[in-house]
Each structure stands twice: as structure tokens, then as C-alpha cells.
Design a protein around this motif. Structure first.
Motif, PDB file in Angstrom:
ATOM      1  N   GLY A  61       4.200  -2.928   7.883  1.00  0.00           N
ATOM      2  CA  GLY A  61       4.499  -2.288   9.157  1.00  0.00           C
ATOM      3  C   GLY A  61       5.707  -1.372   9.105  1.00  0.00           C
ATOM      4  O   GLY A  61       6.352  -1.212   8.073  1.00  0.00           O
ATOM      5  N   PRO A  62       6.031  -0.775  10.241  1.00  0.00           N
ATOM      6  CA  PRO A  62       7.060   0.261  10.278  1.00  0.00           C
ATOM      7  C   PRO A  62       8.493  -0.234  10.408  1.00  0.00           C
ATOM      8  O   PRO A  62       9.414   0.504  10.132  1.00  0.00           O
ATOM      9  CB  PRO A  62       6.675   1.079  11.513  1.00  0.00           C
ATOM     10  N   TRP A  63       8.714  -1.484  10.835  1.00  0.00           N
ATOM     11  CA  TRP A  63      10.067  -1.914  11.184  1.00  0.00           C
ATOM     12  C   TRP A  63      11.033  -1.923  10.012  1.00  0.00           C
ATOM     13  O   TRP A  63      12.197  -1.556  10.160  1.00  0.00           O
ATOM     14  CB  TRP A  63      10.035  -3.268  11.882  1.00  0.00           C
ATOM     15  N   ALA A  64      10.582  -2.341   8.850  1.00  0.00           N
ATOM     16  CA  ALA A  64      11.473  -2.344   7.685  1.00  0.00           C
ATOM     17  C   ALA A  64      11.907  -0.927   7.335  1.00  0.00           C
ATOM     18  O   ALA A  64      13.061  -0.684   6.980  1.00  0.00           O
ATOM     19  CB  ALA A  64      10.782  -3.000   6.491  1.00  0.00           C
ATOM     20  N   TRP A 115      12.576   9.345   8.772  1.00  0.00           N
ATOM     21  CA  TRP A 115      12.470   9.422   7.310  1.00  0.00           C
ATOM     22  C   TRP A 115      12.217   8.027   6.735  1.00  0.00           C
ATOM     23  O   TRP A 115      11.349   7.840   5.876  1.00  0.00           O
ATOM     24  CB  TRP A 115      13.761  10.033   6.767  1.00  0.00           C
ATOM     25  N   GLY A 116      12.953   7.041   7.231  1.00  0.00           N
ATOM     26  CA  GLY A 116      12.776   5.671   6.759  1.00  0.00           C
ATOM     27  C   GLY A 116      11.413   5.102   7.101  1.00  0.00           C
ATOM     28  O   GLY A 116      10.776   4.432   6.281  1.00  0.00           O
ATOM     29  N   THR A 140       4.371   4.364   4.796  1.00  0.00           N
ATOM     30  CA  THR A 140       3.477   4.882   3.757  1.00  0.00           C
ATOM     31  C   THR A 140       3.338   3.875   2.632  1.00  0.00           C
ATOM     32  O   THR A 140       2.241   3.632   2.125  1.00  0.00           O
ATOM     33  CB  THR A 140       3.984   6.235   3.223  1.00  0.00           C
ATOM     34  N   HIS A 141       4.451   3.278   2.248  1.00  0.00           N
ATOM     35  CA  HIS A 141       4.410   2.251   1.204  1.00  0.00           C
ATOM     36  C   HIS A 141       3.596   1.053   1.669  1.00  0.00           C
ATOM     37  O   HIS A 141       2.745   0.540   0.925  1.00  0.00           O
ATOM     38  CB  HIS A 141       5.822   1.821   0.823  1.00  0.00           C
ATOM     39  N   ALA A 142       3.817   0.595   2.870  1.00  0.00           N
ATOM     40  CA  ALA A 142       3.083  -0.558   3.386  1.00  0.00           C
ATOM     41  C   ALA A 142       1.590  -0.265   3.480  1.00  0.00           C
ATOM     42  O   ALA A 142       0.759  -1.115   3.149  1.00  0.00           O
ATOM     43  CB  ALA A 142       3.631  -0.955   4.757  1.00  0.00           C
TER      44      ALA A 142
END
Length: 174
Positions: free
Chosen positions: A96-99, A143-144, A150-152
Motif C-alpha cells: 500500500g501507499p502509507w509506507a 515522490w515517496g 510502485t514497489h508494492a
């Protein structure tokens, strides 16, 4: 319609090369968000030069020139590649996006609150201005999340690894 043997084998062999994936992700994260930072600088949303990380190595007059701004975007690409590999190593297991959002905000804090003023690459936080702080915080958070999500999606998207259902299978699944 059944999947051919070749299609089944191609799906089974799908393994992402982490080195190439990290290079691609970091390059495009740096290109997209570095170009956005350049655009926001030229539209006076931020006072921080696109090449602010190169401030100890180049004169400010050069970094304000066209070539300096291009080199600034290139430096953000290199920074993003390194940051992408660091993300993959430290936070790659999160979904997900939170990290990614937290990762971008941490980098913003390091560059604009902790090390940036200490090294002289950005002005102290009390002198930098609210517009610049808000703009840079937003860009670094996006950016983060671009890097993290994208990695997730690449490493944790299980739906893409499931076998394709045939026409009869889809009707039966409804």
C-alpha cells in the motif's frame, strides 16, 4: 479458451529483476518528480533550486542557469535511484501507499529540517517560507508514494500471478 503451454510457462517464469526494477523505478521517480520540482521552482511555488543538493559543489549562479537546472534534475534522478534501493531494502515488505508517504516525508525532514540547513544546502526552516515548505513537503510525499506504491504493486500484486480464467470459468465465477 484455454491458455497455451507457452502462456502458462511465461506466467510461471515471471520474476522481477530487483536491480533493473530499482534502476527503472528510481530513474522515472527522479525524472517525473524532479521535473515537477523544476516546474514549481519556475512558477515561484518554491525558492529551493532544482539542484539544491549540488549547492556545495557548484556556484548558485550556475545552478540557476539552464544547464544548472538540467544538472539539478539529473542529480534528483541519481538521488531517487539511491533512495529507491534504500526503500526496497528497508521498507520493501510493506503493502500500500502509507509506507511510501512516510518515506517521502522522512526524506523531506532530513533534507529540509535536519541535514539540509546543517550542510548549508537549504536555508534554515524559519527562513525558508511556508510556500516552499508546503510545496516541497507535498512533492516529497508524492515522490515517496510513487516509489512505495510502485514497489508494492510490482512485488505484492498477487492478482497478476493467478491463472487466467477461461470464458466458461468466468461465467461460473459470477
Amino acid at each position: 479458451m484455454r491458455a497455451t503451454h507457452r502462456q502458462v510457462m511465461r506466467r510461471r517464469r515471471h520474476r522481477t529483476n530487483p536491480l533493473l526494477f530499482g534502476l527503472n523505478l528510481g530513474f522515472f521517480a527522479g525524472l517525473i518528480w524532479g521535473t515537477l520540482r523544476w516546474l514549481l521552482y519556475n512558477m515561484n511555488f518554491t525558492n529551493t533550486l532544482p539542484g539544491f543538493m549540488l549547492d556545495p559543489f557548484f556556484l548558485a549562479a550556475f545552478l540557476k542557469s539552464g544547464w544548472g537546472q538540467l544538472i539539478g534534475i539529473a542529480s534528483f534522478i541519481v538521488f531517487s535511484i539511491v533512495a529507491t534501493f534504500l526503500y526496497m531494502f528497508l521498507l520493501g515488505r510493506f503493502r500500500g501507499p502509507w509506507a511510501g508517504i512516510v518515506y517521502g516525508v522522512i526524506w523531506w525532514g532530513v533534507l529540509f529540517i535536519a541535514l539540509g540547513p546543517l550542510l548549508g544546502i537549504v536555508e534554515p526552516i524559519r527562513q525558508i517560507g511556508y510556500n516552499t515548505l508546503a510545496t516541497e513537503l507535498s512533492v516529497f510525499a508524492l515522490w515517496g508514494v510513487f516509489i512505495g506504491y510502485t514497489h508494492a504493486f510490482e512485488y505484492h500484486d498477487e492478482a497478476s500471478r493467478e491463472p487466467m480464467m477461461t470464458g466458461a470459468g468466468r461465467a461460473g465465477a459470477r
